[in-house]
Design a protein around this motif. Structure first.
Motif, mmCIF file in Angstrom:
data_model
loop_
_atom_site.group_PDB
_atom_site.id
_atom_site.type_symbol
_atom_site.label_atom_id
_atom_site.label_comp_id
_atom_site.label_asym_id
_atom_site.label_seq_id
_atom_site.Cartn_x
_atom_site.Cartn_y
_atom_site.Cartn_z
ATOM 1 N N ILE A 33 9.804 7.452 -1.218
ATOM 2 C CA ILE A 33 9.799 8.075 0.109
ATOM 3 C C ILE A 33 9.064 7.168 1.088
ATOM 4 C CG2 ILE A 33 9.047 10.084 1.450
ATOM 5 C CD1 ILE A 33 9.525 11.811 -0.955
ATOM 6 N N GLY A 34 7.939 6.587 0.631
ATOM 7 C CA GLY A 34 7.220 5.632 1.460
ATOM 8 C C GLY A 34 8.051 4.381 1.703
ATOM 9 N N THR A 35 8.759 3.933 0.651
ATOM 10 C CA THR A 35 9.589 2.735 0.765
ATOM 11 C C THR A 35 10.721 2.941 1.772
ATOM 12 O OG1 THR A 35 9.086 2.132 -1.520
ATOM 13 C CG2 THR A 35 11.021 1.100 -0.530
ATOM 14 N N ALA A 36 11.338 4.127 1.727
ATOM 15 C CA ALA A 36 12.418 4.436 2.660
ATOM 16 C C ALA A 36 11.916 4.332 4.096
ATOM 17 C CB ALA A 36 12.958 5.841 2.394
ATOM 18 N N ARG A 37 10.711 4.823 4.328
ATOM 19 C CA ARG A 37 10.125 4.787 5.675
ATOM 20 C C ARG A 37 9.772 3.337 6.048
ATOM 21 N NH1 ARG A 37 10.306 5.109 9.902
ATOM 22 N NH2 ARG A 37 8.797 5.668 11.500
ATOM 23 N N ALA A 38 9.187 2.601 5.090
ATOM 24 C CA ALA A 38 8.782 1.218 5.352
ATOM 25 C C ALA A 38 9.996 0.367 5.725
ATOM 26 C CB ALA A 38 8.067 0.636 4.138
ATOM 27 N N LEU A 39 11.134 0.599 5.035
ATOM 28 C CA LEU A 39 12.351 -0.173 5.303
ATOM 29 C C LEU A 39 12.836 0.007 6.738
ATOM 30 C CD1 LEU A 39 14.431 0.411 2.062
ATOM 31 C CD2 LEU A 39 13.891 -1.819 3.037
ATOM 32 N N GLN A 40 12.577 1.181 7.300
ATOM 33 C CA GLN A 40 13.021 1.445 8.675
ATOM 34 C C GLN A 40 12.163 0.707 9.690
ATOM 35 O OE1 GLN A 40 12.725 5.720 8.555
ATOM 36 N NE2 GLN A 40 14.919 5.981 8.212
ATOM 37 N N VAL A 41 10.947 0.331 9.257
ATOM 38 C CA VAL A 41 10.014 -0.288 10.194
ATOM 39 C C VAL A 41 10.078 -1.819 10.137
ATOM 40 C CG1 VAL A 41 7.583 -0.447 10.859
ATOM 41 C CG2 VAL A 41 8.499 1.720 10.045
ATOM 42 N N ASN A 42 10.115 -2.358 8.915
ATOM 43 C CA ASN A 42 10.029 -3.807 8.762
ATOM 44 C C ASN A 42 10.571 -4.219 7.397
ATOM 45 O OD1 ASN A 42 8.315 -6.216 7.611
ATOM 46 N ND2 ASN A 42 8.236 -6.434 9.821
ATOM 47 N N GLU A 43 11.427 -5.262 7.350
ATOM 48 C CA GLU A 43 12.055 -5.616 6.075
ATOM 49 C C GLU A 43 11.044 -6.153 5.059
ATOM 50 O OE1 GLU A 43 16.208 -7.506 4.535
ATOM 51 O OE2 GLU A 43 14.515 -8.835 4.837
ATOM 52 N N THR A 44 10.063 -6.912 5.533
ATOM 53 C CA THR A 44 9.031 -7.421 4.619
ATOM 54 C C THR A 44 8.275 -6.257 3.997
ATOM 55 O OG1 THR A 44 8.777 -9.341 6.051
ATOM 56 C CG2 THR A 44 7.031 -8.945 4.440
ATOM 57 N N MET B 276 17.963 5.951 3.059
ATOM 58 C CA MET B 276 17.320 6.346 1.806
ATOM 59 C C MET B 276 16.508 7.636 1.941
ATOM 60 S SD MET B 276 15.315 3.769 -0.683
ATOM 61 C CE MET B 276 14.638 4.296 -2.245
ATOM 62 N N SER B 277 15.909 7.876 3.116
ATOM 63 C CA SER B 277 15.091 9.083 3.298
ATOM 64 C C SER B 277 15.888 10.351 3.002
ATOM 65 C CB SER B 277 14.559 9.168 4.729
ATOM 66 O OG SER B 277 13.675 8.127 4.978
ATOM 67 N N ALA C 140 0.831 -1.208 0.000
ATOM 68 C CA ALA C 140 0.000 0.000 0.000
ATOM 69 C C ALA C 140 0.865 1.257 0.000
ATOM 70 C CB ALA C 140 -0.923 -0.014 1.214
ATOM 71 N N ILE C 141 1.893 1.270 0.855
ATOM 72 C CA ILE C 141 2.751 2.461 0.958
ATOM 73 C C ILE C 141 3.537 2.653 -0.347
ATOM 74 C CG2 ILE C 141 4.739 3.459 2.186
ATOM 75 C CD1 ILE C 141 2.369 3.558 3.937
ATOM 76 N N GLY C 142 4.039 1.573 -0.923
ATOM 77 C CA GLY C 142 4.824 1.685 -2.152
ATOM 78 C C GLY C 142 3.991 2.116 -3.345
ATOM 79 N N THR C 143 2.743 1.628 -3.408
ATOM 80 C CA THR C 143 1.858 2.008 -4.510
ATOM 81 C C THR C 143 1.519 3.495 -4.435
ATOM 82 O OG1 THR C 143 0.886 -0.204 -4.520
ATOM 83 C CG2 THR C 143 -0.359 1.520 -5.622
ATOM 84 N N ALA C 144 1.263 3.986 -3.218
ATOM 85 C CA ALA C 144 0.811 5.376 -3.061
ATOM 86 C C ALA C 144 1.971 6.359 -2.943
ATOM 87 C CB ALA C 144 -0.083 5.494 -1.823
ATOM 88 N N SER C 145 3.080 5.922 -2.341
ATOM 89 C CA SER C 145 4.125 6.883 -1.964
ATOM 90 C C SER C 145 5.531 6.481 -2.400
ATOM 91 C CB SER C 145 4.093 7.119 -0.452
ATOM 92 O OG SER C 145 2.852 7.639 -0.073
#
Lengths: 238, 115
Positions: A199-210, B61-62, A191-196
């Motif tokens: 920048i969304g991916t960079a944030r998602a990577l910090q939270v969880n690798e999956t 990356m940010s 969801a984050i990658g499709t919408a954002s």
């Protein structure tokens, strides 16, 4: 005083100052983000951009001069995007087992982004150049700019809307996903990658690798899907 | 370390060249990601040094979006003229994309426990 002015002239002409400014602003913004209990409103990209913009406005520096220094950071976006292959590879068995679901969800989200963005601007009576500029805004910047140009929009405005969409998704995406009760990291990342995009991916990577892997995958797929489908859709309506 | 940085840059370079030569609708780095992915599939594992090099890039990356984001100062006039509709459109559309994608994925895929 004179020597201070001379030093400033020297510094503002060399890329070092604006490169350092970019890193320092990000460090400061990240510090505030961590101290603030990772409150999404304190998003470090937003904070760093605000700090850099403030310094540029106060010193009367134009963007081109700033970018001569900042380009060294900007350049690394390419290699970082390539490096997304690694989390994707580590999650490959999970991607493969739900490939159809991934493609269908990404396409639905991509379509929702386009229809709502164009719909809101159309309802508020905006010009067709604005409609064309916002239509590809959920896709990574280089692709979005090329699509906007093809549809008759303003590519540089599209770049800004892409960045703002990325920051918005990174800030409020996790909150929205909690609200609708989606806990699966695959769905959250997608969801984050499709919408954002990145920048969304960079944030998602910090939270969880999956989540990061699925977000990077969605970013790539959405770039491809939007580039192929949006011009066709656009031809049907405008 | 330098070897794998070279590999990453090489993948990006091949991506850029292929996109330019064939007129593909994706950016060079995204195709470069596909090339590196193909390399990993053939290799069958992620070499430790590649993992170290890539993690350095991905963890930060940010930061890499700050220069592009600062580009907002070139559009202050245009943005302030249409601030309300543009903000509404970005907020509603980004939220819609997130919610629709996540709910569709939940609907279509079986929940699997996270590892």
């Amino acid at each position: 005083m004179n020597s201070l002015a001379e030093t400033w002239v020297y510094l503002s002409a060399s890329p070092l100052f604006h490169l350092t400014l970019t890193l320092a602003a990000f460090q400061a913004a990240s510090f505030v983000f961590e101290k603030g209990g990772r409150n999404p409103l304190l998003n470090p990209v937003l904070g760093a951009v605000a700090l850099v913009v403030a310094v540029l406005v106060l010193t009367g520096t134009d963007y081109g001069t700033y970018f001569q220094g900042a380009q060294f950071v900007h350049f690394l976006l390419g290699p970082a995007t390539v490096a997304l292959a690694i989390p994707l590879y580590r999650q490959w068995h999970r991607v493969r087992e739900s490939a159809l679901a991934i493609i269908a969800s990404m396409l639905s989200g991509s379509l929702a982004a386009i229809v709502t963005a164009v719909g809101v601007l159309w309802l508020t009576g905006s010009s067709s150049a604005l409609l064309a500029s916002i239509a590809p805004k959920s896709v990574t910047a280089p692709v979005a700019m090329a699509i906007a140009e093809e549809l008759g929009g303003l590519p540089s405005l599209t770049a800004v809307l892409v960045i703002v969409s990325g920051i918005f998704g990174a800030m409020f995406g996790p909150m929205l996903l909690n609200l609708v009760g989606v806990k699966d990291w695959r769905a959250r990342g997608l969801a984050i990658g499709t919408a954002s995009h990145g920048i969304g991916t960079a944030r998602a990577l910090q939270v969880n690798e999956t989540a990061g892997a699925f977000s990077g995958l969605a970013m790539g797929l959405n770039a491809m899907a939007t580039a192929l489908l949006l011009p066709v859709l656009w031809g049907l309506f405008f | 370390m330098i070897g794998y940085l070279t590999l990453i840059l090489l993948c990006q370079l091949c991506g850029e060249v292929a996109v330019g030569a064939l007129g593909l609708p994706v950016p060079g780095p995204v195709l470069g990601m596909a090339f590196l992915f193909a390399f990993l599939l053939i290799r069958g594992q992620v070499p430790d040094d590649l993992s170290t090099t890539a993690d350095g890039l991905l963890r930060n990356m940010s930061l890499l979006f700050v220069p592009a984001g600062t580009g907002v100062i070139m559009h202050v006039k245009l943005l302030s003229d249409a601030l309300v509709p543009l903000s509404l459109a970005v907020a509603i559309s980004t939220s819609a994309a997130i919610v629709v994608t996540a709910l569709m994925m939940r609907l279509l895929s079986k929940e699997t426990p996270d590892e």
